[in-house]
Design a protein around this motif. Structure first.
Motif, mmCIF file in Angstrom:
data_model
loop_
_atom_site.group_PDB
_atom_site.id
_atom_site.type_symbol
_atom_site.label_atom_id
_atom_site.label_comp_id
_atom_site.label_asym_id
_atom_site.label_seq_id
_atom_site.Cartn_x
_atom_site.Cartn_y
_atom_site.Cartn_z
ATOM 1 N N THR A 6 7.010 -12.425 -6.649
ATOM 2 C CA THR A 6 7.761 -13.296 -5.759
ATOM 3 C C THR A 6 6.764 -14.170 -5.014
ATOM 4 O OG1 THR A 6 9.556 -13.332 -4.113
ATOM 5 C CG2 THR A 6 7.799 -11.714 -3.762
ATOM 6 N N GLY A 8 5.829 -15.503 -1.196
ATOM 7 C CA GLY A 8 6.067 -15.242 0.219
ATOM 8 C C GLY A 8 6.235 -16.530 1.002
ATOM 9 N N ASP A 9 6.704 -16.392 2.229
ATOM 10 C CA ASP A 9 6.838 -17.551 3.113
ATOM 11 C C ASP A 9 5.492 -18.208 3.387
ATOM 12 O OD1 ASP A 9 9.530 -16.996 3.237
ATOM 13 O OD2 ASP A 9 9.460 -16.109 5.242
ATOM 14 N N ASP A 10 4.402 -17.450 3.198
ATOM 15 C CA ASP A 10 3.057 -17.979 3.415
ATOM 16 C C ASP A 10 2.533 -18.772 2.216
ATOM 17 O OD1 ASP A 10 2.698 -15.889 1.636
ATOM 18 O OD2 ASP A 10 1.232 -14.819 2.861
ATOM 19 N N TYR A 14 3.108 -12.673 -4.570
ATOM 20 C CA TYR A 14 3.044 -11.224 -4.385
ATOM 21 C C TYR A 14 3.542 -10.542 -5.653
ATOM 22 C CZ TYR A 14 2.230 -11.933 0.573
ATOM 23 O OH TYR A 14 1.679 -12.304 1.783
ATOM 24 N N ARG A 35 -1.587 -9.626 -3.633
ATOM 25 C CA ARG A 35 -1.322 -10.924 -2.999
ATOM 26 C C ARG A 35 -2.311 -11.932 -3.577
ATOM 27 N NH1 ARG A 35 -3.274 -14.201 0.935
ATOM 28 N NH2 ARG A 35 -1.736 -15.362 2.155
ATOM 29 N N ASN A 68 11.158 -11.453 -1.787
ATOM 30 C CA ASN A 68 10.902 -11.971 -0.450
ATOM 31 C C ASN A 68 12.182 -11.907 0.377
ATOM 32 O OD1 ASN A 68 10.001 -13.342 1.811
ATOM 33 N ND2 ASN A 68 9.658 -15.278 0.771
ATOM 34 N N GLY A 72 7.522 -12.443 6.282
ATOM 35 C CA GLY A 72 6.507 -11.468 5.883
ATOM 36 C C GLY A 72 7.078 -10.163 5.376
ATOM 37 N N GLU A 73 8.401 -10.047 5.347
ATOM 38 C CA GLU A 73 9.064 -8.825 4.876
ATOM 39 C C GLU A 73 9.461 -8.979 3.414
ATOM 40 O OE1 GLU A 73 12.769 -5.882 6.141
ATOM 41 O OE2 GLU A 73 12.565 -7.809 7.113
ATOM 42 N N PHE A 74 9.313 -7.883 2.682
ATOM 43 C CA PHE A 74 9.669 -7.854 1.266
ATOM 44 C C PHE A 74 10.528 -6.634 0.971
ATOM 45 C CE2 PHE A 74 5.877 -10.334 1.632
ATOM 46 C CZ PHE A 74 6.079 -11.391 0.767
ATOM 47 N N ALA A 97 4.481 -7.155 5.042
ATOM 48 C CA ALA A 97 3.148 -7.464 4.525
ATOM 49 C C ALA A 97 2.202 -7.959 5.612
ATOM 50 C CB ALA A 97 3.246 -8.486 3.398
ATOM 51 N N THR A 98 2.739 -8.357 6.762
ATOM 52 C CA THR A 98 1.867 -8.831 7.844
ATOM 53 C C THR A 98 1.316 -7.674 8.671
ATOM 54 O OG1 THR A 98 3.672 -9.104 9.453
ATOM 55 C CG2 THR A 98 3.188 -10.981 8.001
#
Length: 175
Positions: A6, A8-10, A14, A35, A68, A72-74, A97-98
């Motif tokens: 997937t 991530g928002d960043d 991942y 990551r 995602n 930061g959550e998966f 993940a953060t």
């Protein structure tokens, strides 16, 4: 092998490994969440701690998918390799993940992610409602924008399988 991927928002990619990477020295019961930083071009990792097998038939437990959720959550799809009456672990967990620092290979110990049980698929009664035995391979998962979760099974092209493909829906699992 890699089972899910997937973004991530960043903007990083991942992936989840299905089982321990024993050739790389991963401890029993610890699988990697990887990551990939597309800007820097490098891989970093954290450990995800698997549930222990509980099926009377034995087997193993591994990961099938990562999705995602945002911020930061998966969502993680964790399952055993048992179907029908021997199935005992088909669960959706969340991870943040953060909450850890992902590490490059060979740069110290990888941190374990904290996981939170979001849904025990077997205990949800979804298979009772469908009047089918639990599938071994719950493989794909999507988290929709409204928080609903869709899971699909892998029917292995009907090799040693009923040939059924089902999409399971769970309403409002994530906010």
């Amino acid at each position: 092998g890699l089972e899910g991927c997937t973004v991530g928002d960043d903007g990083a990619g991942y992936v989840c490994f299905q089982r321990e990477w024993t050739n790389a020295g991963d401890p029993a019961g610890s699988v990697r969440i990887g990551r990939f930083d597309p800007v820097g071009g490098g891989w970093t990792f954290a450990f995800y701690l698997l549930d222990a097998p509980t099926s009377p038939n034995g087997g193993w437990v591994g990961l099938s998918e990562i999705a995602n959720v945002g911020g930061g959550e998966f969502a993680i799809l964790e399952r055993d390799n048992q179907g029908g009456p021997d199935a005992s672990i088909k669960r959706i967990y969340s991870i943040d993940a953060t909450s850890v620092t992902f590490q490059p290979v060979g740069n110290g110990a990888m941190e374990p992610l904290t996981k939170t049980l979001e849904l025990d698929v077997l205990a949800s009664g979804v298979f009772d409602d469908l009047a089918v035995l639990p599938f071994e391979k719950l493989e794909g998962m999507a988290v929709l924008s409204n928080g609903d979760v869709l899971i699909v099974n892998d029917n292995d092209g009907v090799d040693d399988n009923s040939g059924e493909t089902r999409i399971l829906e769970f309403d409002q699992l994530f906010d």
